[in-house]
Scaffold this active site. Structure first.
Site, PDB file in Angstrom:
ATOM      1  CB  SER A 241      -0.844  -0.018   1.270  1.00 33.54           C
ATOM      2  OG  SER A 241      -1.302   1.281   1.556  1.00 33.54           O
ATOM      3  CB  SER A 242       0.558   4.579  -1.537  1.00 32.70           C
ATOM      4  OG  SER A 242      -0.716   4.958  -1.089  1.00 32.70           O
ATOM      5  CB  CYS A 243      -0.486   4.003   4.008  1.00 38.55           C
ATOM      6  SG  CYS A 243      -0.707   2.294   4.432  1.00 38.55           S
TER       7      CYS A 243
ATOM      8  CE1 TYR B 263      -3.817  -2.778   5.161  1.00 40.20           C
ATOM      9  CE2 TYR B 263      -2.894  -0.767   4.217  1.00 40.20           C
ATOM     10  CZ  TYR B 263      -3.484  -2.011   4.058  1.00 40.20           C
ATOM     11  OH  TYR B 263      -3.736  -2.493   2.794  1.00 40.20           O
TER      12      TYR B 263
ATOM     13  CE  LYS C 159      -1.244  -4.642   3.034  1.00 40.79           C
ATOM     14  NZ  LYS C 159      -1.484  -5.908   2.314  1.00 40.79           N
TER      15      LYS C 159
ATOM     16  CG  HIS D  41     -10.384   3.091   1.457  1.00 41.90           C
ATOM     17  ND1 HIS D  41     -10.387   1.725   1.378  1.00 41.90           N
ATOM     18  CD2 HIS D  41      -9.253   3.431   2.129  1.00 41.90           C
ATOM     19  CE1 HIS D  41      -9.306   1.251   1.972  1.00 41.90           C
ATOM     20  NE2 HIS D  41      -8.603   2.258   2.430  1.00 41.90           N
TER      21      HIS D  41
END
Ligand code: GDP
Length: 327
Positions: A111-113, A140, A144, A183
Site C-alpha cells: 500500500s502507498s501508506c 496497517y 505491510k 475508503h
C-alpha cells in the site's frame, strides 16, 4: 512473452476481496484456467497449520497475496489491533508456506501508506523508512512494511522470487461501501446517492477537503500486478531481486486530486444538486500521497483509466448491486 504458462497453478489469496477478485478476473480474461481459490470457510489464512497444509497439498506454482484486513481512515483508527495482527499473521503464514512449498513467484500487495507521512512527493520506492509514518494508519503500514521486508529477506536467504507492488488508493466495482469503515471514494458515492434520493440539502465530507490523493481503478491494479508477475526472469531479477534495491514497485495512476475535487466529481456523476459541507472534526490523514510511477513506466506499464471514467463504472456497479451493498 508471458512468464507464467496458461496452465500454471495459481493461488489467489483473498480472491473474495476488491483486489483479489479483480486479479482473478484479469487472470481468467488472459486465459489462466488453473486457478486455486479457497473461500474463508475452506481455508482460514490466520491459521498457520491450515495454511501450511493447504500449500503442501495443493502445491501452487504462483501466488498473488491479495488477502488483507483493509479499511478507510476511521476503520484504521478504530481497529488498530486487528489491522496489525491480522495482516502480520496472514502474510506471515502465506509467505512462509509459499517458501516451504517451493512456490516459483509470489506477488505481495502492499500500500502507498508504507511511505513516511511527509515524504517528498511524488514518493519513490527508495523513500521507504526515511521518516515517521502517518499515525492514522500506522499499524496497517507497519504490517505491510513487514510483509515486503519478509519477501526481501526470503529472497536474500533462500533465493526465492517474492516481489511486491505498492498500489495507491484503490477503488472500483466490488468495493466496500460501508458508511464509516470504507475508503473515501465508495463512502462518498453512497452518501451522494442516498442524499439525492432523500432530497437532502447537503452532504457531509470528512476533514478539510484539502488532502491530496491518487486513485487507481481496480482493474488497472490487477493488470499491473499480472504484468509484474509475468516479467521475464532477467527483468524481474534486475529490477526487483538485487538487494538492497527494493523488491517492490509502485503502482499508481500518477494523477492526484484534492478530496474536494474528488467529491465534486462524484457529485456530478451521481447527479446530486445540493451543497458540500466539510466536517473538520474528522481527521484529514496524510496531507498528500502521490506515488512516483516512473519505475513501472520504465518497465513498460502505465495506467490509462481516468478518475471520472472509473467513478462512472463504480457508480454503475453500485446501482446494479445496491441490495448487496446495503446488506
Ligand atoms: P487514507 O487515504 O488512508 O487517508 O484513507 P481514506 O480513503 O479513508 O481517506 C482519504 C481522505 O478522505 C481523508 O482525508 C478523509 O478525511 C477524507 N474523507 C472525506 N470524506 C470521507 C468519508 O466519508 N470516508 C472516508 N473514509 N474518508 C473521507
Amino acid at each position: 512473452m508471458n512468464f507464467m504458462k496458461k496452465s500454471a497453478r495459481i493461488f489467489v489469496a483473498g480472491h473474495g476481496g476488491l483486489a483479489g477478485s479483480a486479479i482473478v478476473s484479469r487472470l481468467r480474461g488472459a486465459g489462466y484456467d488453473n486457478l486455486l481459490l479457497a473461500g474463508r470457510g475452506e481455508l482460514d489464512l490466520l491459521d498457520q497449520g491450515a495454511v501450511r497444509a493447504f500449500f503442501a497439498a495443493e502445491r501452487p506454482e504462483y501466488v498473488f497475496l491479495a488477502a488483507a484486513k483493509v479499511g478507510g481512515i476511521h476503520a484504521n483508527n478504530t481497529y488498530p489491533a486487528e489491522f496489525l495482527y491480522e495482516n502480520l499473521t496472514i502474510q506471515g503464514n502465506v509467505i512462509h508456506s509459499a517458501w516451504l512449498a517451493g512456490v516459483r513467484r509470489l506477488l505481495f500487495l502492499g500500500s502507498s501508506c508504507i511511505y513516511p507521512r511527509l515524504a517528498p512527493q511524488p514518493m519513490k520506492e527508495t523513500d521507504l523508512l526515511t521518516g515517521e509514518l502517518e499515525p492514522t494508519n500506522e499499524p496497517y503500514a507497519i504490517a505491510k512494511i513487514a510483509g515486503l521486508k519478509m519477501c526481501e529477506a526470503y529472497n536474500r536467504q533462500y533465493g526465492t522470487r517474492f516481489v511486491a507492488v505498492m498500489p495507491t488508493n484503490l477503488y472500483g466495482p466490488g468495493d466496500n461501501f460501508h458508511p464509516e469503515n470504507s475508503h473515501v471514494l465508495p463512502a462518498l458515492i453512497r452518501r451522494f446517492h442516498e442524499a439525492r434520493l432523500a432530497g437532502a440539502p447537503e452532504v457531509i465530507v470528512w476533514g478539510s477537503g484539502t488532502p491530496l490523493r491518487e486513485f487507481l481503478y481496480i482493474d488497472e491494479m490487477a493488470d499491473g500486478s499480472l504484468f509484474v508477475m509475468n516479467l521475464d526472469e532477467a527483468t524481474l531479477a534486475g529490477h526487483l531481486l538485487r538487494y538492497p534495491k527494493p523488491c517492490f514497485v509502485n503502482l499508481g495512476s500518477g494523477v492526484e486530486v484534492s478530496i474536494r475535487q474528488l467529491a465534486e466529481t462524484i457529485r456530478e456523476v451521481v447527479g446530486y444538486g445540493g451543497k458540500l459541507t466539510f466536517d473538520a472534526s474528522k481527521p484529514d490523514g496524510a496531507p498528500r500521497k502521490l506515488l512516483d510511477v516512473s519505475a513501472m513506466k520504465a518497465l513498460g506499464w502505465e495506467a490509462k483509466v481516468s478518475l471520472r471514467q472509473g467513478v462512472e463504472e463504480t457508480y454503475a456497479w453500485f446501482l446494479r448491486n445496491i441490495e448487496r451493498v446495503r446488506g
